[in-house]
Design an enzyme around this catalytic site. Sequence first.
Site, PDB file in Angstrom:
ATOM      1  N   GLU A  54       0.818  -1.202   0.000  1.00 31.17           N
ATOM      2  CA  GLU A  54       0.000   0.000   0.000  1.00 31.17           C
ATOM      3  C   GLU A  54       0.856   1.258   0.000  1.00 31.17           C
ATOM      4  OE1 GLU A  54      -2.192   3.151   2.362  1.00 31.17           O
ATOM      5  OE2 GLU A  54      -0.516   1.907   3.011  1.00 31.17           O
ATOM      6  N   HIS A  83      -3.982  -2.474   2.732  1.00 24.97           N
ATOM      7  CA  HIS A  83      -3.338  -1.893   3.910  1.00 24.97           C
ATOM      8  C   HIS A  83      -3.014  -2.988   4.923  1.00 24.97           C
ATOM      9  CE1 HIS A  83      -2.844   0.837   7.368  1.00 24.97           C
ATOM     10  NE2 HIS A  83      -2.695   1.797   6.497  1.00 24.97           N
TER      11      HIS A  83
END
Length: 346
Positions: free
Chosen positions: A17, A315
């Site tokens: 991410e 994430h």
Amino acid sequence: MNRSAAPLLHIDGSQGEGGGQVLRTALALSLCLGRPFRMVNIRAGRKKPGLRPQHLTAVRATAEIGLAKVEGDQPASQELCFQPGKLTPGKYQFTMLTAGSTILVLQTILPVLLTAQGPSRLVLEGGTHNPMAPPFDFLVHAFLPLLTRMGAKVKTQLLQYGFYPAGGGRIRVDIDPVGTLKPLDLTGRGRLRGIEARAIVSRLPEHIALRELDVIARELDLGKDCLSMQVETGANSPGNVVWVAVHSEHVTEVFTGFGRRGVPAEAVADEVVQETRRYLQAGNVAAAEYLADQLLLPLALAGKGSFTTVEPSRHTLTNIEVIRQFTGCRFRCLPIGEDACRIGIG
């Protein structure tokens, strides 16, 4: 671990991410494990790459608590070398002159101080309710109760609200070290105990909060006793936050919306409603996306545990990989149904 003998770990901040979580996790684990690291391409995946004020505060706070040697702790720096020293509990105050998230700074240093040799008191100044970061209410109602279940002793107090973009908020955190965290197993959220909603306004008309609560009450079928409005007079800037807490047998989840210029109150409330519905419709999973992110590091430090959650975000997967690089721990992500999984370690 012999801190002077620990080999230098090389971390690519652009992996996965590519945001600030890579840095925060690295800082926390570096101090917890005595493992030095060099990170390049910090926040390379962001519109404004490199260290922003919030990240600099996290770096300098971690360095001060851990008597670390640091190279590269400058605004916009995309490379950092961090050599941890002796972990030193005590009283600390860290200030951001922007609305950078105090909660994300706390996320970095809290695991460290839980493993210290004595108690600590933190005063953090900056933003307490920021878009793209967990708000103070999430910390109190969702995350800290689970950390308490793992043996942590943490008391928090919101001294002053700090809204984006002005900041100026203050929180106090008292931490008693636990040494080793206990494993946490959350197989599901269990029976629904209730849902509550709160809308907060600062230096804005009260009708904004009332309109948000009207939408949430109608869409989630909540009675008046489940709704509350707060007119905040102590903040130094206008602000509006609305959150919904889903209280279940084994966990509380919190979903938050932030008022912003040009977006009607009804639209802000509807965003929160949609997040809440997705969670309620995801089966008996315990954690939504953001709580799943927060639980990974405590489970890694405990060395064992698991929780059920929605499909892992990029994430979450990035955070798992950074933890693996520092600890060698491998989380397992096992599907348990459509768009849901169980994440475990040990």
